[in-house]
Design an enzyme around this catalytic site. Structure first.
Site, PDB file in Angstrom:
ATOM      1  CG  ASP A 139       1.456  -8.806   5.938  1.00 56.77           C
ATOM      2  OD1 ASP A 139       3.273  -8.506   5.997  1.00 56.77           O
ATOM      3  OD2 ASP A 139       0.401  -8.127   5.999  1.00 56.77           O
ATOM      4  CB  THR A 151       1.314  -4.711   8.751  1.00 55.29           C
ATOM      5  OG1 THR A 151       2.649  -5.778   8.563  1.00 55.29           O
ATOM      6  CG2 THR A 151       0.378  -4.753   7.751  1.00 55.29           C
TER       7      THR A 151
HETATM    8 ZN    ZN Z   1       3.195  -6.971   6.861  1.00 55.08          ZN
END
Ligand code: ZN
Length: 456
Positions: free
Chosen positions: A38, A74
């Site tokens: 991420d 995200t």
């Molecule tokens: Zn993210």
């Protein structure tokens, strides 16, 4: 037109194939492992050291930058990677959402209602509907019952589960059950540190990126140990980058409009506003609120952002400039953030790939993150759902595609054409020269013609 027709005919005659080779049979198709770190900003690759990641892509493919989808958050981007759809098409529009029809609320801590996910079919559902198995370790949405489908091999989301355990279970499922053709793994870093310290904090980012690279080293080692390295296809990528924020770059909404005149669904760097008074009055005030924030009525959001055709998009959308933070009236919530315009390089992630399907030592400057979905469907050998991606953009990364050979073939055809044209011109010139060297030839012929009537 004539030349392109001629080229086409020659390519067909030469037996060169322009299309994708036939898919392998189901049992031969190598499994695919998709890994996301991420918030791995593309240019971290130029600024920090990644010995293990470099080992991974030196024998595979590196795509320096992916153009991801707006909002560069995200959940929207992880869902775009596995559906090939823009956010307005898959319905996962932000980290916090409100649906005005059903009056339901979504947040990343309250994400398990299938309602929010069902506007699209993620690849793991398609994989299982095609008779294979999918396995997942924490990828957003994999623990949700999407399209009435639950994965057998999956983790419930728990950020405390270490990387080694997530990967260890995936490789166990993949080696134990050969019908697993798709596996996916999610890791929270370097996003978490990027938010906390800001991407410009090189001391902290060096630490966390070294950890990320060590995880990639462990991944290579684990795949080697389980006999999967070199046998399966592996893609390592991310959802978005990270921008540096600062307390000097705050946009305070309450300085521009009364706190009682609006409701905020999501706040920064893309704010979703529901006016409690006349839309146009609130919009006017917000339009002139700050030089570093753009305001759009929902229908006027630029087409390139693909962010207006969904019920879950609120009447007014505010977009902060890179590195600026929108607050109602508070202080800076974090030193790094993402979600900004998806044309900004700081918002872009990278992609690396390794395995039997990929070229070795191949580099690409960029493609769209929605292009990954048709590529993955091709690798697994399943038909893609309708999507916004293009296999044509990514096919040159594959070893079985004819990219280099096709370029060579076109070069040869053009060369042959030039030679043929040169010879034809030379031949005509020489013929004309022969004719002009006999100045009376035409006259003689004319004479013959003139003679004919006399013969009649
Ligand atoms: Zn993210």
């Amino acid at each position: 037109m004539q030349i392109s027709g001629y080229l086409y005919a020659l390519i067909i005659c030469s037996g060169l194939t322009l299309s994708v080779p036939a898919l392998k049979s189901a049992n031969d198709t190598p499994a695919l492992l998709l890994v996301s770190f991420d918030g791995f900003r593309a240019d971290y690759l130029n600024k920090y050291s990644f010995p293990n990641l470099e080992k991974f892509f030196s024998d595979g493919v590196l795509v320096h930058e992916l153009t991801n989808v707006f909002t560069t958050k995200t959940f929207p981007n992880h869902y775009s990677l596995v559906t090939g759809l823009y956010a307005e098409s898959h319905g996962m529009l932000a980290s916090i959402m409100y649906d005005p029809v059903s009056k339901r609320h979504f947040s990343i801590k309250n994400d398990s209602d299938p309602f929010w996910w069902n506007e699209a079919t993620p690849i793991w559902v398609s994989v299982e509907k095609n008779g294979y198995r999918a396995a997942a370790a924490m990828w957003p949405g994999t623990d949700v019952k999407i399209q009435n489908h639950t994965l057998k091999y999956k983790y419930e989301y728990d950020s405390k589960v270490p990387f080694e355990e997530r990967l260890g279970n995936l490789t166990q499922w993949m080696t134990m059950d050969r019908s697993v053709k798709f596996a996916t793994l999610y890791w929270e870093e370097p996003d978490w540190s990027g938010h906390k310290y800001g991407p410009e904090n090189t001391t902290e980012m060096t630490k966390v990126l070294r950890e990320v690279d060590n995880h990639i080293g462990f991944l290579i080692e684990q795949l080697n140990k389980t006999g999967l390295w070199g046998k399966i296809n592996v893609i390592i990528t991310s959802d978005h980058g990270m921008a540096q924020c600062a307390k000097e770059r705050l946009i305070k909404l309450n300085d521009c409009i009364s706190p009682n005149s609006y409701t905020v669904v999501d706040l920064t760097p893309v704010a979703a506003i529901i006016p409690l008074q006349d839309n146009s009055t609130i919009y006017k005030k917000l339009s002139s609120c700050h030089d570093h924030m753009k305001a759009y009525l929902k229908d006027d959001v630029p087409d390139r952002l693909h962010y207006k055709n969904n019920e879950r998009i609120q009447p007014i959308i505010l977009v902060a400039d890179e590195g600026w933070t929108i607050v109602k009236n508070g202080s800076l919530p974090r030193l790094g953030d993402h979600g900004y315009d998806n044309t900004l390089p700081s918002m872009h992630p990278f992609l690396a790939a390794h395995g039997p399907a990929f070229r070795k030592g191949y580099r690409m400057s960029s493609f769209n993150s929605v292009d990954l979905y048709p590529l993955m469907c091709h690798l697994i050998g399943i038909a893609p759902e309708a999507n916004n991606g293009s296999f044509a953009h990514v096919r040159c990364a594959l070893v079985n595609e004819q990219c280099g050979e096709l370029a060579l073939a076109v070069g040869i055809v053009i060369g042959v054409l030039i030679i043929l044209t040169t010879f034809t011109c030379l031949f005509k010139l020489m013929k004309n020269r022969d004719a002009s060297s006999r100045p009376f030839a035409r006259l003689e012929l004319d004479d013959d013609a003139d003679d004919e009537p006399l013969l009649e």
